[in-house]
Design a protein around this motif. Structure first.
Motif, PDB file in Angstrom:
ATOM      1  N   ALA A 168       0.832  -1.204   0.000  1.00 34.28           N
ATOM      2  CA  ALA A 168       0.000   0.000   0.000  1.00 34.28           C
ATOM      3  C   ALA A 168       0.869   1.256   0.000  1.00 34.28           C
ATOM      4  O   ALA A 168       0.564   2.231  -0.703  1.00 34.28           O
ATOM      5  N   ALA A 169       1.948   1.256   0.763  1.00 33.98           N
ATOM      6  CA  ALA A 169       2.855   2.409   0.799  1.00 33.98           C
ATOM      7  C   ALA A 169       3.530   2.606  -0.552  1.00 33.98           C
ATOM      8  O   ALA A 169       3.652   3.738  -1.034  1.00 33.98           O
ATOM      9  N   LYS A 170       3.942   1.518  -1.181  1.00 30.41           N
ATOM     10  CA  LYS A 170       4.586   1.603  -2.492  1.00 30.41           C
ATOM     11  C   LYS A 170       3.610   2.134  -3.540  1.00 30.41           C
ATOM     12  O   LYS A 170       3.964   2.954  -4.383  1.00 30.41           O
ATOM     13  N   ALA A 171       2.354   1.678  -3.478  1.00 29.51           N
ATOM     14  CA  ALA A 171       1.337   2.151  -4.422  1.00 29.51           C
ATOM     15  C   ALA A 171       1.054   3.635  -4.218  1.00 29.51           C
ATOM     16  O   ALA A 171       0.844   4.374  -5.188  1.00 29.51           O
ATOM     17  N   ALA A 172       1.057   4.094  -2.967  1.00 24.44           N
ATOM     18  CA  ALA A 172       0.824   5.513  -2.688  1.00 24.44           C
ATOM     19  C   ALA A 172       1.944   6.366  -3.264  1.00 24.44           C
ATOM     20  O   ALA A 172       1.696   7.435  -3.845  1.00 24.44           O
ATOM     21  N   VAL A 173       3.177   5.908  -3.142  1.00 21.13           N
ATOM     22  CA  VAL A 173       4.321   6.642  -3.721  1.00 21.13           C
ATOM     23  C   VAL A 173       4.199   6.670  -5.240  1.00 21.13           C
ATOM     24  O   VAL A 173       4.418   7.706  -5.870  1.00 21.13           O
ATOM     25  N   ARG A 174       3.816   5.543  -5.825  1.00 24.88           N
ATOM     26  CA  ARG A 174       3.666   5.478  -7.276  1.00 24.88           C
ATOM     27  C   ARG A 174       2.584   6.451  -7.751  1.00 24.88           C
ATOM     28  O   ARG A 174       2.767   7.169  -8.732  1.00 24.88           O
ATOM     29  N   ARG A 175       1.434   6.504  -7.049  1.00 18.52           N
ATOM     30  CA  ARG A 175       0.360   7.441  -7.421  1.00 18.52           C
ATOM     31  C   ARG A 175       0.822   8.882  -7.282  1.00 18.52           C
ATOM     32  O   ARG A 175       0.529   9.721  -8.137  1.00 18.52           O
ATOM     33  N   ARG A 176       1.559   9.183  -6.211  1.00 13.26           N
ATOM     34  CA  ARG A 176       2.054  10.542  -5.998  1.00 13.26           C
ATOM     35  C   ARG A 176       3.016  10.943  -7.117  1.00 13.26           C
ATOM     36  O   ARG A 176       2.933  12.050  -7.649  1.00 13.26           O
ATOM     37  N   ASN A 177       3.913  10.028  -7.517  1.00 12.19           N
ATOM     38  CA  ASN A 177       4.850  10.324  -8.599  1.00 12.19           C
ATOM     39  C   ASN A 177       4.141  10.443  -9.938  1.00 12.19           C
ATOM     40  O   ASN A 177       4.519  11.271 -10.768  1.00 12.19           O
ATOM     41  N   ASP A 178       3.126   9.634 -10.182  1.00  8.46           N
ATOM     42  CA  ASP A 178       2.368   9.726 -11.432  1.00  8.46           C
ATOM     43  C   ASP A 178       1.693  11.084 -11.553  1.00  8.46           C
ATOM     44  O   ASP A 178       1.662  11.673 -12.638  1.00  8.46           O
ATOM     45  N   ARG A 179       1.151  11.592 -10.454  1.00 12.90           N
ATOM     46  CA  ARG A 179       0.523  12.918 -10.487  1.00 12.90           C
ATOM     47  C   ARG A 179       1.565  14.002 -10.739  1.00 12.90           C
ATOM     48  O   ARG A 179       1.294  14.979 -11.431  1.00 12.90           O
TER      49      ARG A 179
END
Length: 56
Positions: free
Chosen positions: A33-44
């Motif tokens: 979940a933490a890795k996915a949150a970082v990925r979403r933040r970087n995608d934005r």
């Protein structure tokens, strides 16, 4: 021992006892979940704001 709420809060009310298997499953889920949150933040952060010239 496992933290109920993530972080460095080592109070007794924030700790629970888990067997090794359940601790690994819970930790793996939290890490994913933490890795996915970082990925979403970087995608934005790197989202295109204009259409690529070759796609018009």
């Amino acid at each position: 021992m496992d933290h109920i709420r993530p972080g460095d809060d080592h109070r007794e009310t924030n700790l629970q006892s888990l067997c090794g298997w359940h601790h690994r499953v819970k930790s793996s889920r939290e890490g994913a979940a933490a890795k996915a949150a970082v990925r979403r933040r970087n995608d934005r952060k790197f989202r295109r704001t204009e259409v690529h010239p070759g796609l018009r």
